[in-house]
Design an enzyme around this catalytic site. Structure first.
Site, PDB file in Angstrom:
ATOM      1  NE  ARG A  31      -4.005  -1.885   2.188  1.00 20.96           N
ATOM      2  CZ  ARG A  31      -5.043  -2.523   1.190  1.00 20.96           C
ATOM      3  NH1 ARG A  31      -5.135  -1.731   0.155  1.00 20.96           N
ATOM      4  NH2 ARG A  31      -5.697  -3.353   1.314  1.00 20.96           N
ATOM      5  CG  ASP A  32       1.505   5.598  -2.418  1.00 19.70           C
ATOM      6  OD1 ASP A  32       2.088   5.972  -3.131  1.00 19.70           O
ATOM      7  OD2 ASP A  32       1.619   6.514  -1.274  1.00 19.70           O
ATOM      8  CG  ASN A  89       3.622   9.255 -11.952  1.00 21.16           C
ATOM      9  OD1 ASN A  89       2.843   9.606 -12.468  1.00 21.16           O
ATOM     10  ND2 ASN A  89       3.357   9.397 -10.350  1.00 21.16           N
ATOM     11  CG  HIS A 102       6.748   3.358  -8.204  1.00 21.78           C
ATOM     12  ND1 HIS A 102       7.868   4.047  -8.205  1.00 21.78           N
ATOM     13  CD2 HIS A 102       5.656   4.560  -7.912  1.00 21.78           C
ATOM     14  CE1 HIS A 102       7.856   5.527  -8.226  1.00 21.78           C
ATOM     15  NE2 HIS A 102       6.494   5.498  -8.171  1.00 21.78           N
TER      16      HIS A 102
HETATM   17  P1  AMP Z   1       6.133   8.555  -7.686  1.00 28.87           P
HETATM   18  O1  AMP Z   1       5.938  10.187  -7.410  1.00 28.87           O
HETATM   19  O2  AMP Z   1       5.413   8.090  -8.720  1.00 28.87           O
HETATM   20  O3  AMP Z   1       7.616   8.313  -7.547  1.00 28.87           O
HETATM   21  O4  AMP Z   1       5.561   7.869  -6.464  1.00 28.87           O
HETATM   22  C1  AMP Z   1       6.184   7.462  -5.205  1.00 28.87           C
HETATM   23  C2  AMP Z   1       5.147   7.073  -4.208  1.00 28.87           C
HETATM   24  O5  AMP Z   1       5.595   6.282  -3.204  1.00 28.87           O
HETATM   25  C3  AMP Z   1       4.265   8.154  -3.723  1.00 28.87           C
HETATM   26  O6  AMP Z   1       3.072   7.973  -4.099  1.00 28.87           O
HETATM   27  C4  AMP Z   1       4.399   8.093  -2.166  1.00 28.87           C
HETATM   28  O7  AMP Z   1       3.320   8.344  -1.233  1.00 28.87           O
HETATM   29  C5  AMP Z   1       5.131   6.736  -2.030  1.00 28.87           C
HETATM   30  N1  AMP Z   1       5.944   6.284  -0.955  1.00 28.87           N
HETATM   31  C6  AMP Z   1       6.714   7.071  -0.408  1.00 28.87           C
HETATM   32  N2  AMP Z   1       7.621   6.263   0.517  1.00 28.87           N
HETATM   33  C7  AMP Z   1       6.608   5.295   0.908  1.00 28.87           C
HETATM   34  C8  AMP Z   1       6.789   4.151   1.792  1.00 28.87           C
HETATM   35  N3  AMP Z   1       7.780   3.925   2.980  1.00 28.87           N
HETATM   36  N4  AMP Z   1       5.800   3.266   1.722  1.00 28.87           N
HETATM   37  C9  AMP Z   1       4.917   3.400   0.704  1.00 28.87           C
HETATM   38  N5  AMP Z   1       4.796   4.087  -0.268  1.00 28.87           N
HETATM   39  C10 AMP Z   1       5.709   5.050  -0.316  1.00 28.87           C
END
Ligand code: AMP
Length: 120
Positions: A31-32, A89, A102
């Site tokens: 989960r995000d 992204n 991801h």
């Molecule tokens: P992006 O902007 O596509 O690189 O997305 C990175 C995503 O990682 C964001 O939606 C963050 O909320 C998520 N994220 C960052 N740190 C963590 C974490 N420790 N566990 C889960 N999700 C995370």
């Protein structure tokens, strides 16, 4: 970037906690931490690739496994009936913040238009 500096490699290694929904030999779904929809799951290859272009070039079979894991989680989360969004992204214009590829799996409510137009 070395894998010890990479946030998602550290999640794979179990050094940083995450709510894991599905794990295969090669992929992980969790989960995000800052959900943008009722269901917001990140699906990654365990092996480090910076972005989806690098992954597709370097190991297209692994890219397919990421998609298969995302589809399995979509089914488990009950998203197949009403639908969902799956996005990568990529790079600066794509708003990528974590440079371990991801897929964002988003669903559980109407998600609205894909983009607010920046073309006008
Ligand atoms: P992006 O902007 O596509 O690189 O997305 C990175 C995503 O990682 C964001 O939606 C963050 O909320 C998520 N994220 C960052 N740190 C963590 C974490 N420790 N566990 C889960 N999700 C995370």
């Amino acid at each position: 970037m070395s894998t010890t500096d990479c946030l998602f490699c550290r999640i794979v290694a179990g050094e940083i906690p995450a709510t894991v929904l599905r794990e295969t030999r090669t992929t992980l779904a969790f989960r995000d931490i800052d959900p943008k929809a009722p269901v917001h799951v990140l699906v990654i290859p365990k092996e480090h690739y910076a972005d989806v272009a690098t992954l597709a070039e370097g190991d297209p079979g692994l890219a397919a496994e990421v998609l298969a894991t995302a589809a399995a989680v979509a089914e488990e989360e009950g998203l197949l009936g009403d639908g969902f969004r799956l996005l990568f992204n990529t790079g600066t214009y794509g708003g990528q913040e974590v440079f371990h590829v991801h897929a964002h799996l988003l669903g559980g409510a109407p998600l609205g238009p894909m983009l607010t137009s920046n073309l006008s």
